[in-house]
Scaffold this motif. Structure first.
Motif, short mmCIF file in Angstrom:
data_model
loop_
_atom_site.label_atom_id
_atom_site.label_comp_id
_atom_site.label_asym_id
_atom_site.label_seq_id
_atom_site.Cartn_x
_atom_site.Cartn_y
_atom_site.Cartn_z
N TYR A 72 3.89 -78.46 84.43
CA TYR A 72 2.90 -79.20 85.21
C TYR A 72 2.26 -80.10 84.15
CZ TYR A 72 -1.24 -79.68 88.34
OH TYR A 72 -2.26 -80.13 89.15
N GLU A 127 0.58 -82.90 83.63
CA GLU A 127 -0.80 -83.38 83.49
C GLU A 127 -1.77 -82.26 83.15
OE1 GLU A 127 -1.14 -85.31 87.27
OE2 GLU A 127 0.82 -86.13 86.78
N MET A 128 -1.58 -81.11 83.82
CA MET A 128 -2.46 -79.97 83.51
C MET A 128 -2.17 -79.47 82.11
SD MET A 128 -3.01 -76.39 85.55
CE MET A 128 -3.70 -74.97 84.71
N GLU A 172 -3.89 -81.65 79.61
CA GLU A 172 -5.34 -81.41 79.61
C GLU A 172 -5.68 -80.10 78.91
OE1 GLU A 172 -7.00 -83.68 83.55
OE2 GLU A 172 -7.72 -81.65 83.14
N LYS A 173 -4.91 -79.07 79.25
CA LYS A 173 -5.12 -77.74 78.67
C LYS A 173 -4.93 -77.79 77.15
CE LYS A 173 -6.55 -74.14 80.02
NZ LYS A 173 -7.76 -74.06 80.84
N GLN A 222 -7.87 -79.31 75.48
CA GLN A 222 -8.99 -78.35 75.40
C GLN A 222 -8.74 -77.34 74.27
OE1 GLN A 222 -9.10 -76.55 79.30
NE2 GLN A 222 -9.68 -78.45 80.31
N PRO A 250 0.66 -74.50 81.33
CA PRO A 250 1.64 -74.33 82.40
C PRO A 250 3.00 -74.97 82.11
CG PRO A 250 0.01 -75.95 83.05
CD PRO A 250 -0.43 -75.41 81.71
N PHE A 298 7.17 -73.88 82.12
CA PHE A 298 8.03 -72.88 82.77
C PHE A 298 9.44 -72.97 82.21
CE2 PHE A 298 4.96 -74.89 85.63
CZ PHE A 298 4.05 -73.86 85.74
N ILE A 357 1.38 -78.75 95.39
CA ILE A 357 2.57 -78.94 94.56
C ILE A 357 3.02 -77.58 94.01
CG2 ILE A 357 2.41 -81.38 94.00
CD1 ILE A 357 0.81 -80.83 91.61
N ALA A 404 -3.88 -73.46 90.93
CA ALA A 404 -4.74 -74.35 90.14
C ALA A 404 -5.35 -75.38 91.07
CB ALA A 404 -3.94 -75.04 89.05
N ASP A 412 -7.32 -78.98 90.87
CA ASP A 412 -7.64 -80.08 89.96
C ASP A 412 -7.37 -79.70 88.50
OD1 ASP A 412 -8.33 -81.56 92.18
OD2 ASP A 412 -10.45 -81.01 92.06
N LYS A 413 -6.22 -79.11 88.29
CA LYS A 413 -5.71 -78.79 86.95
C LYS A 413 -6.50 -77.71 86.21
CE LYS A 413 -4.10 -83.55 86.52
NZ LYS A 413 -5.14 -84.27 87.29
N GLU A 414 -7.26 -76.93 86.97
CA GLU A 414 -7.98 -75.79 86.36
C GLU A 414 -7.69 -74.57 87.23
OE1 GLU A 414 -9.86 -75.47 83.67
OE2 GLU A 414 -10.12 -77.58 83.11
N ILE A 415 -7.69 -73.39 86.61
CA ILE A 415 -7.53 -72.18 87.41
C ILE A 415 -8.94 -71.64 87.67
CG2 ILE A 415 -6.59 -69.84 87.45
CD1 ILE A 415 -4.30 -71.07 85.63
N GLU A 450 -6.38 -81.51 94.00
CA GLU A 450 -4.96 -81.40 93.64
C GLU A 450 -4.67 -79.90 93.48
OE1 GLU A 450 -3.27 -84.16 90.74
OE2 GLU A 450 -2.43 -82.40 89.72
N ALA A 510 -2.08 -76.71 93.06
CA ALA A 510 -0.75 -76.42 92.51
C ALA A 510 -0.51 -74.92 92.45
CB ALA A 510 -0.63 -77.01 91.11
N LEU A 555 1.32 -72.06 90.63
CA LEU A 555 1.93 -71.90 89.31
C LEU A 555 2.48 -70.49 89.11
CD1 LEU A 555 -0.90 -73.61 87.24
CD2 LEU A 555 1.12 -74.68 88.23
#
Lengths: 146, 79
Positions: free
Chosen positions: A59, A61-62, A65-66, A69, A127, A129, B6, B52, B54-57, B69, B71, B73
């Motif tokens: 994933y 984009e995530m 970002e991760k 961070q 994320p 895989f 997604i 997730a 918006d790209k955070e859990i 958004e 997803a 996972l």
């Protein structure tokens, strides 16, 4: 938004890329210690079949970002001069490199500690895989051990 | 309302799709979405996954909105 560092590499990370990355740091003379982690695709045997490659997807984009961070948290906790993270996407054959993490600092202890922290975080929180592919083209999905 | 979902890795493979838009009740929260998706896809019963937003859990349950958004996972296996 600030530009993120490139992390993902299509296919395996080549030894020449790693050598080149080391060479680029020779001008940074405040560095006294580098530490490098290389993840290599292992030919695990699962139910009698041998893994021949891992196909990575993410994933993206995530993941980016991760990783940003994680980079910030690592810089905040450890006195590093620089930090580089590269991970493969797509197919990486057994014996090839899929993860390259490179940290540099003035002294060794910080580099050792920061590298372990970083690699553990990447495995746990990003994320990505991996699909383990066998010679007969069947596959299983890989799950990281905690 | 409509939510775009997604799917990744073994989840995408198990349900044969990488994204879709599904209709959910207004004020649908994360717990409700888990329930809806498990009813929609029996394959999800035996698979482990997190959602997730918006790209955070998210650490807690939360109300979802159409612009989120979302997803699904499967367990991570980088490195």
């Amino acid at each position: 938004m600030k530009k993120r560092k490139t992390v993902f590499v299509e296919g395996p990370i080549l030894p020449s890329f790693i050598a080149n990355s080391i060479e680029k740091h020779q001008t940074k003379t405040t560095i006294g210690a580098h530490d490098i982690f290389l993840g290599q695709v292992r030919a695990d045997e699962i139910e009698g079949k041998k893994v021949t490659a891992i196909a990575y997807s993410a994933y993206t984009e995530m993941a980016e970002e991760k990783l940003e961070q994680i980079r910030e948290a690592t810089f905040a906790s450890y006195d590093l001069t620089c930090m580089h993270i590269y991970h493969s996407l797509g197919t990486v054959k057994t014996g090839e490199i899929c993860l390259f993490v490179f940290v540099s600092s003035a002294h060794r202890k910080v580099a050792f500690d920061a590298l372990e922290y970083l690699v553990e975080k990447i495995k746990k929180e990003v994320p990505i895989f991996g699909k383990e592919i066998f010679a007969d083209e069947t596959h299983v999905w890989k799950v990281n051990k905690v | 309302m409509e939510l775009k979902i997604i799917y990744f890795g073994m989840i995408a493979e198990a349900i044969s799709r990488t994204e879709e838009i599904i209709l959910v009740p207004e004020y649908c929260d994360l717990n409700k979405l888990y329930e809806l998706l498990k009813n929609r896809y029996k394959q999800l019963h035996k698979l482990s996954f997190t959602i997730a937003v918006d790209k955070e859990i998210p650490s807690d349950n939360k109300i979802l909105i159409p612009k989120n958004e979302i997803a699904l996972l499967p367990p991570f296996s980088g490195g």
